[in-house]
Motif scaffolding. Structure first.
Motif, short mmCIF file in Angstrom:
data_model
loop_
_atom_site.label_atom_id
_atom_site.label_comp_id
_atom_site.label_asym_id
_atom_site.label_seq_id
_atom_site.Cartn_x
_atom_site.Cartn_y
_atom_site.Cartn_z
N UNK A 207 1.16 -1.38 0.25
CA UNK A 207 -0.21 -0.02 0.27
C UNK A 207 0.79 1.28 0.44
N UNK A 208 1.78 1.10 0.52
CA UNK A 208 3.34 2.55 0.46
C UNK A 208 3.67 2.54 -0.68
N UNK A 238 -4.90 8.23 1.38
CA UNK A 238 -3.13 8.91 0.61
C UNK A 238 -3.00 9.55 0.12
N UNK A 315 3.43 -5.60 4.01
CA UNK A 315 2.49 -4.99 4.23
C UNK A 315 2.22 -6.25 3.46
N UNK A 318 0.20 -8.55 4.66
CA UNK A 318 -1.49 -8.78 5.98
C UNK A 318 -1.47 -7.95 4.95
N UNK A 365 7.63 -8.88 10.19
CA UNK A 365 6.26 -8.51 10.87
C UNK A 365 6.41 -9.20 12.81
N UNK A 366 7.00 -10.52 12.69
CA UNK A 366 7.25 -10.68 14.05
C UNK A 366 7.86 -10.31 14.91
N UNK A 367 6.73 -10.47 16.14
CA UNK A 367 7.84 -10.39 17.67
C UNK A 367 9.33 -10.90 17.50
N UNK A 370 10.74 -7.20 14.24
CA UNK A 370 9.94 -6.65 13.95
C UNK A 370 11.02 -5.10 13.99
N UNK A 374 11.64 -4.30 9.54
CA UNK A 374 10.97 -3.99 9.21
C UNK A 374 10.71 -2.57 9.70
N UNK B 78 -2.21 -1.40 12.39
CA UNK B 78 -2.87 -2.93 11.98
C UNK B 78 -2.86 -4.06 13.27
N UNK B 80 -2.95 -7.93 12.70
CA UNK B 80 -3.18 -8.95 11.77
C UNK B 80 -3.19 -10.19 12.95
N UNK B 90 -7.02 -8.23 9.98
CA UNK B 90 -6.35 -7.46 10.66
C UNK B 90 -7.18 -6.82 10.68
N UNK B 274 1.93 -8.88 15.26
CA UNK B 274 2.14 -8.55 14.09
C UNK B 274 1.90 -6.45 13.89
N UNK B 275 1.77 -6.40 14.59
CA UNK B 275 1.11 -5.04 14.79
C UNK B 275 2.72 -4.16 13.27
N UNK B 276 1.82 -3.10 12.45
CA UNK B 276 3.15 -2.03 12.14
C UNK B 276 1.91 -0.83 11.65
N UNK B 277 2.28 0.13 11.35
CA UNK B 277 1.55 0.94 11.34
C UNK B 277 0.82 0.97 9.71
N UNK B 279 -0.11 1.53 6.43
CA UNK B 279 -0.32 2.29 5.56
C UNK B 279 -1.05 3.03 4.65
#
Lengths: 485, 480
Positions: A207-208, A238, A315, A318, A365-367, A370, A374, B78, B80, B90, B274-277, B279
């Protein structure tokens, strides 16, 4: 000139003069599609009935004197754009039965202008690929050499323009997915600044980074199509609320005094000699047109590909979670419970490259990982952005190759993802920086394959790169050459 | 060994906006399944969220009312995980940089000092849909997904682990519930899930400053259940430790029928969200002017109003507490006082007849059939002696039923108070003659019989005799 060879502005002139009707133009295109499709494979869905109905409506509009430059023009869309009532697959088995109940904003805008939709174009699955080999609907072949890839992910969009199957097309570009196939197929491909065109109704990969843009016969068409789809959309937070200029008005043919930056990190040893030759010639052409060249540095270029494959896959992991077989798309027949249904539906629905990227992104993205992946990638992205902003303090545009080599052979890199990823090395930094760039035909390799030139502009300065590309086009003939099929 | 419980609460507050947090669909409850959905809340490919400004406004209000600082640049993230009621795979929430941070509430447990409870954060998020099974789903087999609730706006209010008993937890919850309903940002309906709570509970030896391992109790949906669930959980953990066991970090579910909590999932099965901002959403920038404007628009909060009622109207603390139970009730009271009525008299009537009638008819003060003006009219009739307080209750019931003016009712039913001493005297004489035996007993010292005579006189006058006059006359006559 044959109808199928005409650009948007040429066909517009013919339509306006009454030399041809939109129905005739559309029939000619559909015939061409039918004739060459077995060799090219650009289309996933051909909407012949719809196209003729659109064309009839356009002819009525033209007769009523309510035409504009896009009325009656036969176009095709990458199958990533949602088209209400028309199947939209995104090149994936998981969406092979998906008929969307609404349309993308960019497609809505074109529809209102009275364009004709010929069909939906092949692409890498979920726009993940540089060769169009990851499509669930077969590989697209390069019209200049059908043993070669057309580039990706908007491979169908570029091949359809080169093979004269559509007057122009829309694609999307996340890491080079418009510019790289445009370069490989010898057409003009523009990736606008992030936020310039609405992403609403465009299936998200990253998305970004995702951005909608045109693939066309020439720069004038690119300016026309960009003007038609650009602009703020309240449905896309956006998208940016700045006025849309008349992009065709700036195509003056002059680049005198334009300061062009040459980033030393892009002119590296190992660049294909034919590509190097085309770049040298282009630089000379611009010099003769009165442009000035400045050596610049984009020091974080080396980290761009790694950064991209962390952010884009994160991204994507997700974005692609919604394809779970619950509400739409492919659902596995025999599942023994919820988890099994998820697992089987997604295992069957997604191809190998998509699975690879979902796993990469999930990992990033995993704990525990991250911050190392990321977060660090985001920091590097900022540095890459700053590289460009610093460079643009001294230059108006940046000139680079689009791809390190001309189109490679089908299967050549299919088993080597890393080599495949590196083919986007010159286009990826632009997406990370969020700015605009285009590919314009700038020569051919010794074995007759098109080579594109990339012009990178400041954010929201599409006019400048369009003007520079147009001036180049005026004094070269690369864009007039035609693939023989 | 004695143990000290440590409790922190996470409260989900459903916001009373007309439309959802990221799309224009309606938030109303109880519609046909999936009738209030669009590409955005269905999570269709290509759909994008657009933030509802009203949600931000409500969140700022909640933050200011709980003494939080408002984050100038907050971020959506998000969260997830896969579940059929979560269409995108999410949830859009906030993780780093939530909209409100570092606030507090002062709570009062009866018989204890005022205590300050920290609020870690308040963040905005979207709700999920609902799964329906069996008969309610109307399906022959399998389960259904209803996404009407998907994407409705929630605030999650996270407290510090400052609570030390189930009573404190309930006091905190009640106070928070009062604030969000008072602000008009939540309907407070706990049965429909508009205000729901997860409790983090642990125990540690008294005197220790190291928290024990906590269990999270999910979705406790009434004040009563919160108390039960926390008390059960505290005892379960103490018993476990005293038996030589160890508390494990886990998520537990409260079963209101059994009055027990049971394990739902352990730490190993805990999700990695798996939180992330996100987009798709730009950072939310809130400038100081917006915060200031919202602050100006905030209603006077319950605590302030309580204090003011005590100071300005000389009301007892108890009255002030009851009258500020809701903003509407407090407004009703003040409207009456503003019309010139005596504050304590209004208070008595509001706490008495009004509250009783509202409860009996299951309505709220907002739809009370007796307007402040009518109540004040009634009180005036008492003040000037037209009717007695007792008759006023009869008039009140008739007003409630018919909505008529009190004076009209008094007139129609002939309820005007009799203060004429001649008329009353003759009634008294009659009664005293009839009840000669009782008169004798009274005169020989049985004072308690005075009430009996008053009652007889009032009965004979059908309640219309002025009680003051009756008292005076009776007293002098009985003296003989």
């Amino acid at each position: 000139m044959d109808i199928v060879d005409q650009s948007i502005h040429e066909l517009h002139r013919s339509l306006k003069a009454g030399e041809v009707s939109s129905v005739e133009a559309t029939r000619a295109m559909l015939a061409r599609i039918e004739a060459v499709e077995p060799q090219i494979g650009s289309f996933i869905t051909v909407t012949a009935g719809q196209a003729l109905a659109d064309a009839e409506a356009a002819d009525r509009r033209i007769a009523a004197g309510r035409m504009d430059v896009l009325t009656g023009i036969p176009l095709a869309l990458k199958d990533i754009f949602l088209t209400e009532g028309i199947r939209t697959t995104c090149g994936s088995r998981i969406l092979s039965n998906f008929v969307p109940p609404y349309s993308a904003t960019s497609w809505e805008k074109l529809k209102q202008r009275g364009v004709v939709l010929l069909g939906k174009l092949n692409q890498d699955e979920f726009a993940m690929g540089s060769s169009n080999e990851s499509s669930a609907f077969g590989t697209v072949r390069n019209p200049w050499d059908t043993t070669r890839i057309p580039g990706g992910s908007s491979g169908g969009s570029a091949a359809a323009v080169a093979a004269r199957q559509a007057t122009a097309t829309l694609g999307t570009d996340t890491g080079g997915s418009i510019r790289q196939p445009a370069s490989h197929c010898g057409c003009v491909g523009l990736k606008p600044t992030y936020g310039r065109v609405s992403r609403y109704g465009v299936i998200a990969y990253a998305s970004s980074l995702d951005q909608v843009g045109p693939l066309t016969r020439d720069v004038t068409d690119s300016a026309i199509l960009l003007g038609a789809v650009a602009g703020y959309d309240p449905k896309d937070s956006t998208s940016v609320n700045t006025p849309v200029p008349d992009y065709t008005a700036v195509l003056t043919g002059t680049v005198k005094g334009l300061r062009i930056g040459l980033p030393r990190e892009y002119f590296i040893a190992g660049l294909d000699p034919d590509v190097q030759k085309a770049m040298d010639a282009a630089i000379e052409t611009y010099r003769q047109l009165g442009a000035e060249f400045v050596d610049i540095s984009l020091p974080h270029t080396d980290y761009a590909v790694a950064t991209y494959y962390l952010i884009a896959t994160a991204e994507a992991s997700s974005n692609l979670a919604r394809y779970d077989g619950v509400r739409f798309g492919h659902r596995a027949e025999e599942a023994s419970g919820l988890l099994d249904m998820y697992t089987k539906s997604r295992s069957q629905g997604f191809g190998a490259e998509v699975k690879r990227r979902i796993m990469l992104g999930t990992y990033a993205l995993s704990s525990g990982y991250y911050d190392a992946y990321y977060v660090k990638a985001q920091k590097v992205r900022t540095l890459i952005m700053q590289d460009f902003m610093r460079a643009f303090e001294g230059v108006d545009v940046i000139l680079t190759p689009v791809a390190p080599t001309p189109a490679f052979r089908i299967g050549e890199k299919a088993d080597d993802p890393l080599q495949m990823y590196l083919s986007d090395i010159f286009t990826i930094p632009v997406n990370l920086a969020g700015t605009c760039a285009l590919s314009v035909p700038a020569g051919f390799s010794s074995d007759g394959l098109p080579i594109g030139l990339q012009l990178i502009g400041k954010p929201f300065c599409e006019e400048t790169i369009l003007r520079a590309a147009h001036a180049f086009e005026q004094v070269t003939e690369w864009h007039t050459r035609k693939a023989v099929i | 060994m004695r143990f000290q419980p440590v409790i922190g609460l996470e409260v989900h507050v459903q916001l009373k906006t007309d439309s959802k947090i990221f799309c224009g669909c309606s938030t109303s409850f109880g519609s046909e399944p999936n009738s209030q959905t669009c590409p955005v809340c269905l999570g269709l490919p290509g759909a994008l969220p657009v933030l509802n400004k009203k949600v931000v406004e409500f969140a700022i209000k909640a933050g200011l009312a709980t003494n939080c600082s408002i984050t100038p640049r907050s971020i959506f993230a998000r969260k997830n995980y896969f579940y059929p009621d979560l269409p995108k795979g999410y949830q859009i929430s906030q993780f780093e940089d939530p909209i409100c941070q570092r606030g507090w509430l002062d709570i009062q447990v009866e018989g204890q000092e005022l205590k300050r409870i920290g609020i870690t954060r308040i963040h905005m998020e979207e709700d999920a849909g609902k799964l329906v099974h069996g008969e309610v789903s109307g399906l022959e087999e399998g389960s259904g997904v209803d996404l009407n609730r998907a994407c409705t706006p929630l605030l999650e209010v996270v407290s510090e682990p400052d609570l030390r008993s189930s009573d404190e937890a309930v006091a905190y919850l009640k106070q928070l519930h009062q604030i969000v309903t008072w602000l008009g940002i939540c309907d407070g309906n706990m049965e429909e899930g508009s205000f729901r709570c997860d409790a983090n509970v642990s125990v540690m030896p008294v005197g220790s400053d190291v928290y024990g391992t906590r269990a999270e109790i999910k979705n406790v949906n009434s004040f009563k259940f919160v108390k039960q669930a926390i008390e059960y959980e505290i005892q379960r953990q103490i018993d476990l430790i005293e038996d030589g066991g160890r508390v494990v970090q886990e998520t537990r579910l409260f079963d209101p029928n059994a009055g027990k909590t049971r394990s739902m999932r352990g730490k190993e099965e805990a999700h990695d969200y798996r939180y992330f901002p996100d987009p798709d959403l730009v950072p939310l920038v809130i400038d100081a002017a917006w915060v200031e404007q919202t602050r100006q628009e905030l209603p006077e909060l319950p605590e302030c109003r309580r204090q003011r009622f005590m100071a300005a109207f000389s009301l007892p603390a108890y009255d002030a507490e009851v009258l500020t139970a809701s903003r509407e009730l407090a407004d009703y009271f003040e409207a009456c006082v503003a019309l010139g009525a005596n504050a304590k008299a209004v208070s008595n009537w509001v706490m008495g007849e009004i509250t009783r009638s509202l409860n009996d008819s299951s309505t709220s003060i907002g739809t009370c059939p007796i307007s402040p003006r009518l109540l004040v009219e009634l009180l005036k009739l008492i003040d000037v002696g037209t009717i007695s307080g007792k008759i006023a209750k009869t008039v009140f019931d008739e007003m409630w039923r018919s909505g008529k003016e009190p004076a009209a009712i008094v007139e129609e039913q002939g309820l005007v108070q009799v203060s004429d001493s001649g008329a009353i005297e003759s009634i008294i004489d009659e009664i005293l003659a009839r009840e000669a035996g009782q008169v004798e007993e009274y005169r020989s010292g049985k004072d308690k019989l005075f009430g009996f005579f008053v009652g007889q006189v009032m009965k004979a006058s059908k309640g219309k005799a002025n009680p003051t006059v009756v008292n005076e006359l009776l007293l002098s006559k009985l003296k003989g």
